[in-house]
Design a protein around this motif. Structure first.
Motif, mmCIF file in Angstrom:
data_model
loop_
_atom_site.group_PDB
_atom_site.id
_atom_site.type_symbol
_atom_site.label_atom_id
_atom_site.label_comp_id
_atom_site.label_asym_id
_atom_site.label_seq_id
_atom_site.Cartn_x
_atom_site.Cartn_y
_atom_site.Cartn_z
ATOM 1 N N MET A 219 59.385 8.284 34.461
ATOM 2 C CA MET A 219 58.128 9.011 34.625
ATOM 3 C C MET A 219 58.329 10.072 35.689
ATOM 4 O O MET A 219 58.853 9.792 36.774
ATOM 5 C CB MET A 219 57.019 8.039 35.024
ATOM 6 N N LYS A 220 57.942 11.334 35.388
ATOM 7 C CA LYS A 220 58.188 12.444 36.298
ATOM 8 C C LYS A 220 56.920 13.244 36.524
ATOM 9 O O LYS A 220 55.988 13.196 35.716
ATOM 10 C CB LYS A 220 59.290 13.359 35.733
ATOM 11 N N ARG B 180 60.528 4.213 36.323
ATOM 12 C CA ARG B 180 60.645 4.038 34.873
ATOM 13 C C ARG B 180 59.326 3.548 34.304
ATOM 14 O O ARG B 180 58.797 2.512 34.732
ATOM 15 C CB ARG B 180 61.770 3.053 34.544
ATOM 16 N N ALA B 181 58.788 4.311 33.344
ATOM 17 C CA ALA B 181 57.520 3.927 32.725
ATOM 18 C C ALA B 181 57.716 2.661 31.901
ATOM 19 O O ALA B 181 58.649 2.552 31.105
ATOM 20 C CB ALA B 181 56.996 5.049 31.854
ATOM 21 N N ALA B 182 56.843 1.688 32.108
ATOM 22 C CA ALA B 182 56.912 0.437 31.367
ATOM 23 C C ALA B 182 56.262 0.597 29.996
ATOM 24 O O ALA B 182 55.468 1.511 29.761
ATOM 25 C CB ALA B 182 56.226 -0.678 32.149
ATOM 26 N N VAL C 22 54.344 2.147 36.107
ATOM 27 C CA VAL C 22 55.685 2.642 36.401
ATOM 28 C C VAL C 22 56.408 1.660 37.316
ATOM 29 O O VAL C 22 55.864 1.232 38.343
ATOM 30 C CB VAL C 22 55.616 4.032 37.069
ATOM 31 N N LEU C 23 57.620 1.326 36.926
ATOM 32 C CA LEU C 23 58.456 0.440 37.741
ATOM 33 C C LEU C 23 59.204 1.300 38.748
ATOM 34 O O LEU C 23 60.011 2.147 38.378
ATOM 35 C CB LEU C 23 59.435 -0.300 36.829
ATOM 36 N N HIS D 262 58.632 -2.395 42.537
ATOM 37 C CA HIS D 262 57.180 -2.498 42.629
ATOM 38 C C HIS D 262 56.572 -1.859 41.387
ATOM 39 O O HIS D 262 57.229 -1.115 40.657
ATOM 40 C CB HIS D 262 56.654 -1.782 43.881
ATOM 41 N N LEU D 263 55.289 -2.131 41.161
ATOM 42 C CA LEU D 263 54.575 -1.556 40.034
ATOM 43 C C LEU D 263 53.597 -0.506 40.533
ATOM 44 O O LEU D 263 52.770 -0.771 41.403
ATOM 45 C CB LEU D 263 53.821 -2.649 39.260
ATOM 46 N N CYS D 264 53.720 0.687 39.994
ATOM 47 C CA CYS D 264 52.814 1.791 40.336
ATOM 48 C C CYS D 264 51.888 2.014 39.142
ATOM 49 O O CYS D 264 52.358 2.280 38.027
ATOM 50 C CB CYS D 264 53.627 3.050 40.639
ATOM 51 N N ASN D 265 50.587 1.887 39.363
ATOM 52 C CA ASN D 265 49.596 2.084 38.308
ATOM 53 C C ASN D 265 48.944 3.450 38.470
ATOM 54 O O ASN D 265 48.437 3.781 39.548
ATOM 55 C CB ASN D 265 48.528 0.989 38.362
#
Length: 304
Positions: free
Chosen positions: A4-5, A201-203, A239-240, A293-296
């Protein structure tokens, strides 16, 4: 899914725009003249601000429109500058070709949105008139061919959005040339360049949709009266992110809270709905695992 960018924008100034094949004033545009008496509703442009202004009260005034809000109302960018105004819904148009040459400083990303055309050519030189260090041609036919029948009978499907995230950013004095061509009228809604930030990295499980601002009302017989309005894209991503980048990513997104950026959920042809030009509505980071970590992110695009 892939990384993810985000393309963080560089504001294009008059000094950065070396040349454009779109004139200013363009055909149909009229430069303001202090001695002219204008009717209410007349539209003029100012090349100093690259804006259009609409006359609110009939008459002539010696004060320039940008300094006279009583008599003149802003009416959007000029045709040449519409592609740089960082808004959806305004576009630069031409008969068959648009070419712009920019000196934007070091950049690593480029996004073009709301395109109408057949081909886009992007060239980056290490310095004005220098050596070409990057060149890319993008076919704007987004038709997905899966059979011989599709090849012969499917209609042209316009690829309206694309991004490039691999420009060599270490050329601070670079010269960027962008050309959009067709045999019919072409238009560019947004041309944005800037620095690329990779968040992680987008999950799997990303969602994409729209928010519709059309008006739909029922009359007393139950029939709908529909007035078509604008809409905006929306997207939800998980996003991981590397645990070591927790503080850096948190600060980076906090700094982007009021800046329209190009968010790229997936940098891959066929996933254009996950390219959104706008803001995040909600951002949170979950400390979930030792190494990641998880970024929402909940992203809402600008209205179009």
């Amino acid at each position: 899914m892939s990384g993810m960018k985000v393309i963080k924008p560089t504001t294009i100034t008059a000094a950065m725009l070396t040349s454009s094949t779109v004139a200013e004033p363009a055909a149909g545009e009229v430069a303001w003249n202090a001695a002219t008496a204008y009717a209410a509703g007349a539209v003029v442009i100012r090349t100093s601000t690259h804006m259009k202004y609409e006359r609110a009260i009939a008459g002539a005034t010696a004060t320039a429109p940008e300094s006279d809000p009583t008599n003149w109302l802003p009416a959007g960018p000029t045709n040449r500058w519409a592609m740089f105004d960082r808004k959806i819904g305004t576009d630069t148009t031409a008969a068959t070709t648009i070419t712009v040459v920019l000196r934007p400083g070091g950049i690593s990303g480029l996004g073009m949105l709301e395109l109408v055309g057949r081909q886009a050519d992007i060239t980056l030189k290490d310095a004005p008139g220098g050596t070409t260090v990057y060149s890319r041609t993008v076919n704007l036919d987004g038709t997905i061919i899966t059979s011989v029948y599709d090849w012969f009978f499917l209609d042209f499907e316009q690829l309206s959005d694309f991004v490039l995230t691999d420009l060599p950013q270490h050329y601070a004095s670079c010269e960027l040339t962008v050309t959009v061509t067709s045999t019919t009228p072409v238009s560019v809604g947004v041309l944005q360049v800037g620095q690329v930030m990779t968040a992680g990295r987008a999950a799997m499980g990303a969602t994409a949709g729209i928010i519709d601002y059309s008006k739909k009302e029922k009359d007393r017989f139950g029939n709908f009266d529909v007035i078509e309005g604008a809409f905006s894209k929306r997207c939800n991503l998980q996003v991981l992110t590397p645990a070591a980048d927790f503080n850096k990513i948190f600060r980076a997104f906090a700094a982007l809270r009021a800046i329209p950026c190009i968010y790229i959920g997936v940098d891959q042809v066929g996933f254009e709905p996950l390219i959104i030009y706008g803001f995040y509505k909600d951002f949170s980071m979950v400390v979930a695992y030792p190494l990641y970590h998880l970024c929402n992110l909940e992203i809402e695009g600008l209205s179009q």
